[in-house]
Design a protein around this motif. Structure first.
Motif, PDB file in Angstrom:
ATOM      1  N   THR A   1       9.759   6.392  -9.866  1.00 53.62           N
ATOM      2  CA  THR A   1       8.933   6.717 -11.016  1.00 53.62           C
ATOM      3  C   THR A   1       9.828   6.980 -12.224  1.00 53.62           C
ATOM      4  O   THR A   1      10.756   7.791 -12.152  1.00 53.62           O
ATOM      5  N   CYS A   2       9.531   6.311 -13.328  1.00 47.79           N
ATOM      6  CA  CYS A   2      10.336   6.482 -14.544  1.00 47.79           C
ATOM      7  C   CYS A   2       9.497   6.928 -15.738  1.00 47.79           C
ATOM      8  O   CYS A   2      10.009   6.978 -16.872  1.00 47.79           O
TER       9      CYS A   2
ATOM     10  N   LEU B   1       5.667   4.867   1.607  1.00 46.62           N
ATOM     11  CA  LEU B   1       5.309   6.278   1.696  1.00 46.62           C
ATOM     12  C   LEU B   1       5.716   6.984   0.411  1.00 46.62           C
ATOM     13  O   LEU B   1       6.835   6.816  -0.080  1.00 46.62           O
ATOM     14  N   ASN B   2       4.833   7.777  -0.131  1.00 43.95           N
ATOM     15  CA  ASN B   2       5.117   8.512  -1.353  1.00 43.95           C
ATOM     16  C   ASN B   2       6.003   9.731  -1.074  1.00 43.95           C
ATOM     17  O   ASN B   2       5.734  10.491  -0.129  1.00 43.95           O
TER      18      ASN B   2
ATOM     19  N   LEU C   1       0.862  -1.180   0.000  1.00 48.36           N
ATOM     20  CA  LEU C   1       0.000   0.000   0.000  1.00 48.36           C
ATOM     21  C   LEU C   1       0.897   1.228   0.000  1.00 48.36           C
ATOM     22  O   LEU C   1       1.776   1.364   0.846  1.00 48.36           O
ATOM     23  N   GLN C   2       0.668   2.105  -0.946  1.00 53.40           N
ATOM     24  CA  GLN C   2       1.400   3.374  -0.973  1.00 53.40           C
ATOM     25  C   GLN C   2       0.493   4.472  -0.428  1.00 53.40           C
ATOM     26  O   GLN C   2      -0.609   4.680  -0.931  1.00 53.40           O
TER      27      GLN C   2
ATOM     28  N   GLY D   1       9.184   1.338   3.105  1.00 58.22           N
ATOM     29  CA  GLY D   1       9.896   1.895   1.971  1.00 58.22           C
ATOM     30  C   GLY D   1       9.323   3.224   1.540  1.00 58.22           C
ATOM     31  O   GLY D   1       8.428   3.783   2.177  1.00 58.22           O
ATOM     32  N   VAL D   2       9.862   3.728   0.432  1.00 56.22           N
ATOM     33  CA  VAL D   2       9.445   5.012  -0.101  1.00 56.22           C
ATOM     34  C   VAL D   2       9.368   4.910  -1.616  1.00 56.22           C
ATOM     35  O   VAL D   2      10.127   4.168  -2.252  1.00 56.22           O
ATOM     36  N   HIS D   3       8.425   5.656  -2.187  1.00 55.44           N
ATOM     37  CA  HIS D   3       8.321   5.768  -3.645  1.00 55.44           C
ATOM     38  C   HIS D   3       8.723   7.179  -4.029  1.00 55.44           C
ATOM     39  O   HIS D   3       8.136   8.158  -3.547  1.00 55.44           O
TER      40      HIS D   3
END
Length: 222
Positions: free
Chosen positions: A109-110, A69-70, A37-38, A83-85
């Protein structure tokens, strides 16, 4: 199979009321397999993100779901998130890894860029995210990605790839078949006609159906 079955990467709605969302999340995660879950709340204050994380992360962990976490590597460190995005305008990968350590998930993110993805993969990112593949209700997409970028990634690199952007159970099949290791969904679950629980069930049935079909076409191993 050359890769594991696709799994669901769930993203929170952009705005949530914790009192109602917490029990909804618990029921949704109980409905079927969810990898992660983000928490993506934009805009939100640090205090709002902290309270949301402290409320929702234990629910995630009770269902063996990773909590990502975003954007905010600093808060991910402070709150001991899984983690982190990171977007392209956030803290760079090297700084985030130094901050979080080796045992935390860092996704990048790419967009639709093979170059960005190669840089992320070679740097050590745990996953790369491509998109948007379809029109999305949760954000204004900067780019549109073709499904074949997922196939290219599977052929070139080892870290898993996430497909993101407007994905629902009705339009996910081409992305799964192209090579998405994870399908990121927000409105495709939270606004599913049958409710979020039905959204999770429907996605998982789709994943299982497609991978059973693929396995049936492969030669048996002697």
């Amino acid at each position: 199979m050359t890769r594991p079955a696709t799994r669901l990467y769930l993203i929170t709605p952009p705005k949530i009321d914790l009192d109602s969302f917490a029990p909804l999340l618990n029921a949704t995660l109980a409905a079927g397999d969810v990898a992660s879950l983000q928490l993506r709340l934009k805009p939100a204050s640090d205090d709002e993100i902290i309270v949301a994380t402290q409320t929702l992360m234990p629910i995630d962990h009770a269902h063996d779901v990773a909590f990502i976490l975003n954007d905010r590597a600093d808060l991910a460190k402070q709150l001991d998130c899984d983690g982190v995005h990171l977007g392209q305008d956030d803290m760079d990968y090297g700084q985030a890894r130094a901050l979080l350590g080796d045992d935390k998930i860092i996704g990048i993110t790419c967009h639709n860029s093979r170059h960005m993805a190669m840089l992320a993969g070679e740097s050590g990112a745990d996953y790369v995210a491509f998109g948007a593949f379809y029109e999305t209700q949760t954000k204004a997409a900067k780019t549109t990605a073709p499904a074949n970028i997922l196939t290219w990634w599977q052929e070139m690199m080892q870290p898993p790839c996430v497909a993101i952007g407007g994905i629902t159970p009705k339009n996910a099949e081409p992305l799964i078949m192209a090579g998405a290791d994870f399908i990121a969904a927000s409105s495709g679950v939270w606004q599913h006609p049958g409710g979020p629980e039905a959204g999770v069930v429907t996605f998982n049935k789709l994943f299982a159906s497609l991978f059973n079909r693929l396995e049936d076409t492969l030669p048996s191993e002697e």
